[in-house]
Design an enzyme around this catalytic site. Structure first.
Site, PDB file in Angstrom:
ATOM      1  N   GLU A   1      -0.820   4.659   3.251  1.00 43.64           N
ATOM      2  CA  GLU A   1      -1.421   3.321   2.922  1.00 43.64           C
ATOM      3  C   GLU A   1      -0.277   2.323   2.905  1.00 43.64           C
ATOM      4  O   GLU A   1      -0.522   1.165   2.482  1.00 43.64           O
ATOM      5  CB  GLU A   1      -2.589   3.108   1.706  1.00 43.64           C
ATOM      6  CG  GLU A   1      -3.346   4.003   1.684  1.00 43.64           C
ATOM      7  CD  GLU A   1      -4.775   3.362   2.240  1.00 43.64           C
ATOM      8  OE1 GLU A   1      -4.953   2.257   2.107  1.00 43.64           O
ATOM      9  OE2 GLU A   1      -5.553   3.962   2.638  1.00 43.64           O
TER      10      GLU A   1
ATOM     11  N   CYS B   1      -0.898  -7.733  -2.691  1.00 35.73           N
ATOM     12  CA  CYS B   1      -1.704  -6.904  -1.525  1.00 35.73           C
ATOM     13  C   CYS B   1      -1.474  -7.929  -0.272  1.00 35.73           C
ATOM     14  O   CYS B   1      -1.587  -7.484   0.732  1.00 35.73           O
ATOM     15  CB  CYS B   1      -3.346  -7.162  -1.755  1.00 35.73           C
ATOM     16  SG  CYS B   1      -3.583  -5.943  -2.906  1.00 35.73           S
TER      17      CYS B   1
ATOM     18  N   HIS C   1      -4.168   1.634  -5.218  1.00 37.04           N
ATOM     19  CA  HIS C   1      -2.751   1.774  -4.603  1.00 37.04           C
ATOM     20  C   HIS C   1      -1.925   1.909  -5.645  1.00 37.04           C
ATOM     21  O   HIS C   1      -2.218   1.235  -6.955  1.00 37.04           O
ATOM     22  CB  HIS C   1      -2.699   0.661  -3.520  1.00 37.04           C
ATOM     23  CG  HIS C   1      -3.383   0.572  -2.272  1.00 37.04           C
ATOM     24  ND1 HIS C   1      -4.048  -0.639  -1.892  1.00 37.04           N
ATOM     25  CD2 HIS C   1      -3.635   1.812  -1.438  1.00 37.04           C
ATOM     26  CE1 HIS C   1      -4.754  -0.177  -0.876  1.00 37.04           C
ATOM     27  NE2 HIS C   1      -4.466   1.226  -0.567  1.00 37.04           N
TER      28      HIS C   1
END
Ligand code: SUG
Length: 440
Positions: free
Chosen positions: A175, A368, A247
């Site tokens: 990711e 993000c 995450h």
């Protein structure tokens, strides 16, 4: 040492931003599934965040939205014919797939790639590896186009090495920078790279998915030609994933020598800090700032996104500034924590709140929305200048967004074939402003 500085490349939020409820384990995405979104406001909010950092004197870049809907995905599922036919048939028989094809998730560029600056790599080049995002269908379709975007921005093999994504298998689940933190004394000096993974390859876990494997992290570290003495692999706490931290950057952020994290971020906190200190020997003294659960319960940390902040060194300020989401100010425990944090004599001297609520409702905070790329002057001069922002270009992008984006979009609206044309027209206009017409 070649001086370097951090450039934030934010994702420009695309015209199809919607609340599709596609991300298992992402509580905000699940909570807001099916709601009406406002793509115009979302993109303007993101651009205002970029403007704040430009005004603060930082170099700010932007990555354009990917083409949506992704017709390759729909064709792979057997939907063929004219665009309008494909959309109508998919809306009727595979609405979830259509949502995946329309997802604007490339806005969260912390997941676009993992980046290692040239001070850390043995060939002296800046390395970027596009993330395969293999855990979520709607995200797994990003990487081919992300790789193409990165190649057109970071062009020139003397300075840059852009690697395609790892194999698209769960064992290599990756990711990107959301599970990676670089620590250093100053940006141009060698640093320590912390890779955080949620499971081993081949390991299956019950409950919410762990989206990063240790094998993926190790593979990226190897292909970036990092000095493994300066690399730490740490396991994310299962407890954090189960609480909704899909995450690591939902429970941890680092900048320079400072690591700001929640008590329950890592499976083994003491071991992780020891390993970081060992790796940093001779480079810098680690400054850990651990937030105890007693002061900020994990659930509050995740709903407020306290740690999904940008931790920045600003010109003229001697301590770091935390650019936190407005939700952190709205949550009693995190607001009180931030008030106490800045009165201490620690490395974080100020907290500023930014409004990215449209993105937050899909689980994407300020951190993000940006990919950090530490660059030297030479690298900056050789990257594509059209994506570097000043206020004038931000104004142009906002005017384009206001002219071409809808201000109401529900997942059901994706069934309208005319919307696909709207998305294409809007994206082409944005690419024109960024001088990236070749990506249309
Ligand atoms: O992958 N949300 C994204 C949010 C990504 C946040 N990124 C970082 N933490 N770095 C995700 O879960 C929701 C889309 C939807 O449900 O329609 C989504 O993909």
């Amino acid at each position: 040492m070649n001086p370097a500085f951090e450039v934030n490349f934010d994702g420009l939020i695309g015209p199809s931003h919607n609340y599709g409820g596609l991300s298992d384990g992402n509580l905000a995405s699940a909570r807001n599934a099916g709601d009406v979104s406002n793509p115009r406001e979302a993109a303007v909010q993101g651009l205002e965040k970029m403007r704040t950092l430009v005004r603060a004197g930082l170099v700010q870049g932007v990555l354009p939205p990917l083409a949506r809907p992704n017709f390759d995905l729909l064709a792979a599922a057997g939907f063929l014919g004219a665009d309008a036919q494909i959309i109508e048939a998919a809306a009727r028989t595979a609405p979830r797939l259509l949502k995946a094809a329309y997802s604007a998730s490339s806005m969260w560029t912390a997941n676009a790639a993992t980046v290692s600056p040239s001070a850390d790599t043995s060939d002296g080049r800046l390395h970027l590896t596009a993330a395969n995002l293999s855990t979520m269908l709607h995200r797994s379709i990003e990487h081919p186009d992300t790789t193409a975007t990165l190649i057109s921005i970071f062009a020139g093999e003397d300075h840059f090495a852009v690697h395609g994504a790892l194999p698209a298998h769960g064992d290599f689940a990756d990711e990107g920078a959301a599970n990676h933190v670089r620590l250093c004394n100053e940006q141009g000096a060698p640093g320590v790279e912390l890779f955080v993974y949620g499971r081993d390859d081949g390991e299956s876990t019950a409950g919410f998915p762990a989206r990063q494997t240790r094998l993926a992290s190790e593979s990226v570290a190897r292909s970036h030609e990092l000095d493994l003495v300066r690399v730490v692999f740490a396991r994310q706490a299962r407890r954090a994933i189960e609480a909704g931290a899909f995450h690591n950057d939902v429970v941890c952020v680092g900048a320079l020598d400072t690591l700001f994290f929640h008590e329950f971020a890592f499976e083994d906190t003491a071991g992780t800090l020891d390993a970081l200190r060992r790796s940093a020997q001779g480079l810098f003294d680690l400054k850990p700032v651990m937030v105890p659960d007693a002061e900020v319960p994990l659930a509050d940390a995740i709903s407020s996104y306290l740690f999904n902040s940008q931790l920045l060194q600003l010109p003229g300020e001697d301590r770091l500034v935390l650019f936190a989401p407005g939700e952190t100010q709205d949550t009693a425990s995190t607001r009180a924590y931030c008030e106490r944090l800045v009165t201490r004599n620690g490395p974080i001297g100020r907290v500023e709140y930014v409004d990215v609520r449209q993105s937050m409702r899909n689980g994407g905070g300020p951190a993000c929305l940006r990919l950090r790329v530490v660059m030297t002057e030479d690298q900056l001069a050789s990257c594509h200048s059209g994506v570097l922002l000043d206020e004038e270009r931000i104004d142009e992008l906002q005017a384009c967004v206001r002219a071409t984006y809808r201000d109401r979009l529900s997942p059901a609206d994706l069934a309208d074939p005319a919307f696909a044309d709207e998305c294409r027209i809007a994206r082409e206009a944005l690419l024109g402003i960024l001088e990236l017409d070749a990506l249309t």
